[in-house]
Motif scaffolding. Structure first.
Motif, short mmCIF file in Angstrom:
data_model
loop_
_atom_site.label_atom_id
_atom_site.label_comp_id
_atom_site.label_asym_id
_atom_site.label_seq_id
_atom_site.Cartn_x
_atom_site.Cartn_y
_atom_site.Cartn_z
N ILE A 85 36.65 50.77 34.52
CA ILE A 85 36.25 49.54 35.42
C ILE A 85 35.72 48.37 34.62
N ALA A 86 34.68 48.74 33.79
CA ALA A 86 34.03 47.76 32.89
C ALA A 86 35.34 46.93 32.20
N VAL A 87 36.08 47.80 31.26
CA VAL A 87 37.28 47.31 30.44
C VAL A 87 38.16 46.37 31.35
N LEU A 88 38.39 46.69 32.52
CA LEU A 88 39.49 46.20 33.30
C LEU A 88 38.90 44.93 33.68
N ALA B 57 40.28 41.16 33.11
CA ALA B 57 40.64 40.26 34.34
C ALA B 57 39.71 39.09 34.16
N GLY B 58 38.56 39.27 33.65
CA GLY B 58 37.89 37.66 33.41
C GLY B 58 38.73 36.99 32.63
N THR B 59 38.80 37.50 31.58
CA THR B 59 39.76 36.64 30.31
C THR B 59 40.93 36.49 30.68
N THR B 60 41.64 37.06 31.38
CA THR B 60 43.00 36.60 32.01
C THR B 60 42.77 35.53 32.91
N LEU B 61 42.00 35.79 33.87
CA LEU B 61 41.77 34.78 34.84
C LEU B 61 41.79 33.35 34.20
N VAL B 62 40.64 33.41 33.61
CA VAL B 62 40.35 32.26 32.95
C VAL B 62 41.40 31.64 32.00
N LEU C 133 44.30 45.20 41.08
CA LEU C 133 43.96 44.28 40.21
C LEU C 133 45.13 44.43 38.92
N ARG C 134 45.40 45.63 38.46
CA ARG C 134 46.18 46.16 37.55
C ARG C 134 47.50 45.53 37.84
#
Length: 137
Positions: free
Chosen positions: A5-8, A12-17, A96-97
């Motif tokens: 979950i932490a890796v995902l 997700a945070g990086t991709t979103l930004v 989310l994936r």
């Protein structure tokens, strides 16, 4: 916390930004808000508004030559939010994936860094996504 979950959440945070300043920004905003709508419906509209603010901040930072630092800070902020959501609602992990897979074509191939380390005993692990200095300069 589940390391997966932490890796995902980090991805997700990086991709979103990254995608909030591309033509896929509305899909990203709608997808993230949809996660909250299912898991915590009372917060979905606020999350959508916060994503709009994040987008404005990113666009402003690009104009002010502060883009890299702003992206990093905002990515960490969204990583934490998403991590907390997934920790409380792990059933949203697969959604989310799927969203990240949809957004993948809008992200540069090198937009994220994955690091893995193991330490045992008294060993120490130091990892950095950029410069790392030890000792006086």
């Amino acid at each position: 916390m589940d390391p997966e979950i932490a890796v995902l959440a980090g991805t997700a945070g990086t991709t979103l930004v990254t995608v909030l300043t591309t033509e896929a920004w509305q899909r990203a905003r709608d997808g993230i808000a949809s996660l909250w709508r299912r898991a915590e419906p009372d917060r979905a509209e606020a999350i959508s508004r916060e994503l709009d603010v994040t987008r404005r901040d990113l666009l402003a930072s690009g104009a002010a030559d502060d883009d890299l630092e702003a992206r990093s800070e905002l990515g960490v902020e969204w990583q934490g939010r998403i991590r907390r959501l997934l920790a409380a609602h792990p059933e949203e992990t697969e959604s989310l994936r799927k969203l990240l897979n949809e957004l993948a074509p809008y992200t540069p191939a090198d937009s994220s860094v994955t690091q893995h380390a193991s330490a045992s005993g008294h060993a120490k692990v130091y990892q950095a996504g950029r410069d790392q200095n030890f000792g006086s300069r």
